[in-house]
Design a protein around this motif. Structure first.
Motif, mmCIF file in Angstrom:
data_model
loop_
_atom_site.group_PDB
_atom_site.id
_atom_site.type_symbol
_atom_site.label_atom_id
_atom_site.label_comp_id
_atom_site.label_asym_id
_atom_site.label_seq_id
_atom_site.Cartn_x
_atom_site.Cartn_y
_atom_site.Cartn_z
ATOM 1 N N ASN A 253 58.859 0.314 40.296
ATOM 2 C CA ASN A 253 59.297 1.684 40.005
ATOM 3 C C ASN A 253 58.114 2.640 39.878
ATOM 4 N N GLU A 254 57.047 2.179 39.235
ATOM 5 C CA GLU A 254 55.863 3.022 39.073
ATOM 6 C C GLU A 254 55.175 3.292 40.407
ATOM 7 N N LEU A 255 55.093 2.278 41.241
ATOM 8 C CA LEU A 255 54.440 2.441 42.542
ATOM 9 C C LEU A 255 55.220 3.400 43.439
ATOM 10 N N THR A 256 56.529 3.231 43.501
ATOM 11 C CA THR A 256 57.333 4.110 44.355
ATOM 12 C C THR A 256 57.339 5.534 43.813
ATOM 13 N N ALA A 257 57.324 5.676 42.496
ATOM 14 C CA ALA A 257 57.272 7.018 41.910
ATOM 15 C C ALA A 257 55.947 7.702 42.237
ATOM 16 N N ALA A 258 54.863 6.938 42.228
ATOM 17 C CA ALA A 258 53.548 7.500 42.543
ATOM 18 C C ALA A 258 53.487 7.983 43.984
ATOM 19 N N ILE A 259 54.016 7.186 44.908
ATOM 20 C CA ILE A 259 53.996 7.587 46.313
ATOM 21 C C ILE A 259 54.884 8.801 46.531
ATOM 22 N N THR A 260 56.082 8.776 45.945
ATOM 23 C CA THR A 260 56.991 9.905 46.082
ATOM 24 C C THR A 260 56.358 11.174 45.528
ATOM 25 N N GLY A 261 55.676 11.059 44.409
ATOM 26 C CA GLY A 261 54.989 12.207 43.827
ATOM 27 C C GLY A 261 53.917 12.763 44.749
ATOM 28 N N ARG A 262 53.229 11.879 45.442
ATOM 29 C CA ARG A 262 52.189 12.348 46.374
ATOM 30 C C ARG A 262 52.807 13.095 47.546
ATOM 31 N N PHE A 263 53.903 12.567 48.068
ATOM 32 C CA PHE A 263 54.576 13.274 49.160
ATOM 33 C C PHE A 263 54.995 14.675 48.716
ATOM 34 N N GLU A 264 55.504 14.791 47.501
ATOM 35 C CA GLU A 264 55.917 16.098 46.986
ATOM 36 C C GLU A 264 54.712 17.027 46.870
ATOM 37 N N ASN A 265 53.571 16.481 46.441
ATOM 38 C CA ASN A 265 52.359 17.282 46.339
ATOM 39 C C ASN A 265 51.883 17.739 47.716
ATOM 40 N N PHE A 266 51.957 16.842 48.698
ATOM 41 C CA PHE A 266 51.562 17.204 50.057
ATOM 42 C C PHE A 266 52.449 18.333 50.587
ATOM 43 N N GLU A 267 53.747 18.245 50.304
ATOM 44 C CA GLU A 267 54.667 19.277 50.771
ATOM 45 C C GLU A 267 54.365 20.625 50.123
ATOM 46 N N LEU A 337 51.066 -9.115 43.358
ATOM 47 C CA LEU A 337 51.621 -7.812 42.998
ATOM 48 C C LEU A 337 50.600 -6.968 42.242
ATOM 49 N N ASP A 338 49.754 -7.628 41.445
ATOM 50 C CA ASP A 338 48.728 -6.897 40.707
ATOM 51 C C ASP A 338 47.720 -6.254 41.646
ATOM 52 N N ASN A 339 47.551 -6.844 42.843
ATOM 53 C CA ASN A 339 46.633 -6.246 43.819
ATOM 54 C C ASN A 339 47.162 -4.911 44.331
ATOM 55 N N ILE A 340 48.491 -4.798 44.454
ATOM 56 C CA ILE A 340 49.070 -3.522 44.888
ATOM 57 C C ILE A 340 48.813 -2.467 43.829
ATOM 58 N N THR A 341 48.949 -2.854 42.561
ATOM 59 C CA THR A 341 48.679 -1.929 41.465
ATOM 60 C C THR A 341 47.216 -1.482 41.473
ATOM 61 N N LYS A 342 46.306 -2.397 41.790
ATOM 62 C CA LYS A 342 44.882 -2.048 41.860
ATOM 63 C C LYS A 342 44.623 -1.034 42.967
ATOM 64 N N ILE A 343 45.334 -1.177 44.087
ATOM 65 C CA ILE A 343 45.190 -0.210 45.181
ATOM 66 C C ILE A 343 45.596 1.171 44.693
ATOM 67 N N GLU A 344 46.732 1.226 43.992
ATOM 68 C CA GLU A 344 47.219 2.503 43.466
ATOM 69 C C GLU A 344 46.248 3.071 42.427
ATOM 70 N N ASP A 345 45.737 2.221 41.563
ATOM 71 C CA ASP A 345 44.832 2.676 40.515
ATOM 72 C C ASP A 345 43.502 3.179 41.082
ATOM 73 N N SER A 346 43.132 2.711 42.262
ATOM 74 C CA SER A 346 41.848 3.104 42.851
ATOM 75 C C SER A 346 41.938 4.420 43.628
ATOM 76 N N ALA A 347 43.135 5.005 43.686
ATOM 77 C CA ALA A 347 43.309 6.256 44.436
ATOM 78 C C ALA A 347 42.508 7.377 43.802
ATOM 79 N N PRO A 348 41.984 8.289 44.626
ATOM 80 C CA PRO A 348 41.242 9.429 44.062
ATOM 81 C C PRO A 348 42.158 10.328 43.240
ATOM 82 N N MET A 349 41.604 10.990 42.275
ATOM 83 C CA MET A 349 42.379 11.916 41.439
ATOM 84 C C MET A 349 42.777 13.129 42.256
ATOM 85 N N MET A 350 44.050 13.481 42.242
ATOM 86 C CA MET A 350 44.549 14.595 43.030
ATOM 87 C C MET A 350 43.856 15.895 42.635
#
Length: 354
Positions: A253-267, A337-350
């Motif tokens: 849920n956290e991962l999908t929410a993060a991606i969805t939030g980024r799409f909204e920011n891009f828009e 699964l923790d590796n996917i979280t690490k990918i998300e955590d390593s994203a640059p700050m918007m």
């Protein structure tokens, strides 16, 4: 080498996500990688259910997938034992990548030092481009509105935008080019480059949005199955299982929410760009979106691989039963699964990129 068994028959309506090699998040054809070993150039690198990169030598609905661990390549291919084969060096580098989509690869191949003879190889297929037409429309409409205003211009694909500047009427085509150059504050000769960059950056966004849209129904089915596990009399006594189910559900849920939030920011950024369009403002939006290619690609790749494995093994709600499903959750779904979280955590700050 391990050979996974033939895949179970899948029900209509919900199938694993599969794409051609150049359109896939989790499959890397090695044919365009500069390798010296012929057998490797005919193979693919894929992400398995534990999100480890392995070499797939063959894949068939009946026989399954023939996979080999990267560490086993020297023995299988009879490479010399006194030194590391240059192909093994490249394969190891490729195995560290989080996603094999073309947009991530453009960034990461350069970063890990794997050159390509032809960078143009990193393109989506014509079929995938056609699939993304609907997604691209929202990005072509403001472009047309800005340049052509109230003119009745029929545009269905981004290629049609480029076609508008190839009018047989040379005078009219030049007028259109000048309109766009004036709006962007650039020279008329720079317009073709702008169009190429514009189309490519929003094609990448369209691609990732489609990946998420296709993934969402699989995630819904998986999360619904967790309910059956929690209410099962036998399994609800297993506190470790329940804790892991909670962790997995929260993570997804956290991962999908993060991606969805980024799409909204891009828009929002894209909409703001068109309120005061210029080449500089477009460049900032382009850099913003590109900064997240690797993160978004990696998260979508990891979740898609996990959900594909689940749907293949449990294609129907009645397949397998709660116990077998819980075993798979504790083995393949949890692992990596923790590796996917690490990918998300390593994203640059918007905020730092705005």
């Amino acid at each position: 080498m391990t050979v996974s068994g033939g895949y179970e028959a899948e029900p209509k309506g919900l199938n694993p996500i599969e794409d051609g090699d150049m359109d896939s998040l989790f499959t890397l054809p090695l044919s365009f990688i500069p390798l010296k070993t012929p057998a490797l150039r005919q193979a693919r690198m894929i992400k398995n259910a534990q999100l480890r990169s392995v070499i797939e030598l063959f894949s068939d609905v009946q026989t399954g997938s023939g996979q080999i661990e990267i560490s086993d390549l020297p023995k299988l291919l009879n490479w010399p034992t006194d030194e590391v084969h240059p192909d093994h060096v490249i394969i190891r580098k490729l195995s560290t990548l989080h996603s094999y989509d073309v947009f991530s690869l453009r960034i990461m191949l350069r970063k890990i030092g794997v050159p390509l003879a032809n960078a143009a190889d990193l393109q989506l297929s014509p079929e995938k481009n056609q699939e993304l037409t609907h997604y691209m429309t929202q990005f072509t409409r403001p472009l047309i509105a800005e340049i052509y205003g109230g003119e009745d211009v029929q545009v269905e694909r981004f290629e049609d935008v480029v076609g508008l500047f190839r009018d047989p009427d040379i005078k009219r085509a030049r007028q259109r080019l000048q309109q766009m150059a004036d709006a962007l504050g650039i020279e008329i000769l720079e317009v073709p480059t702008f169009l190429e960059d514009y189309g490519d950056i929003f094609l990448s966004l369209s691609y990732y949005k489609q990946c998420l849209d296709r993934l969402t129904p699989l995630l819904d089915v998986f999360l619904a199955s967790m309910y059956d596990i929690r209410k099962n009399y036998q399994l609800r006594q297993d506190q470790n299982l329940l804790r892991n189910c909670d962790m997995i559900e929260n993570t997804i849920n956290e991962l999908t929410a993060a991606i969805t939030g980024r799409f909204e920011n891009f828009e929002r950024s894209t909409k703001a760009m068109w309120e005061d369009i210029s080449a500089d403002r477009f460049q900032k939006v382009k850099e913003l979106i590109q900064a997240y290619h690797v993160t978004i690609g990696g998260v979508l790749c990891g979740l898609t691989v996990k959900m594909n494995a689940w749907i293949r093994l449990f294609p129907k709600p009645t397949t397998g039963g709660p116990v077998k499903r819980s075993e798979f959750i504790m083995s393949d779904i949890r692992q990596g699964l923790d590796n996917i979280t690490k990918i998300e955590d390593s994203a640059p700050m918007m905020a730092l990129l705005s």
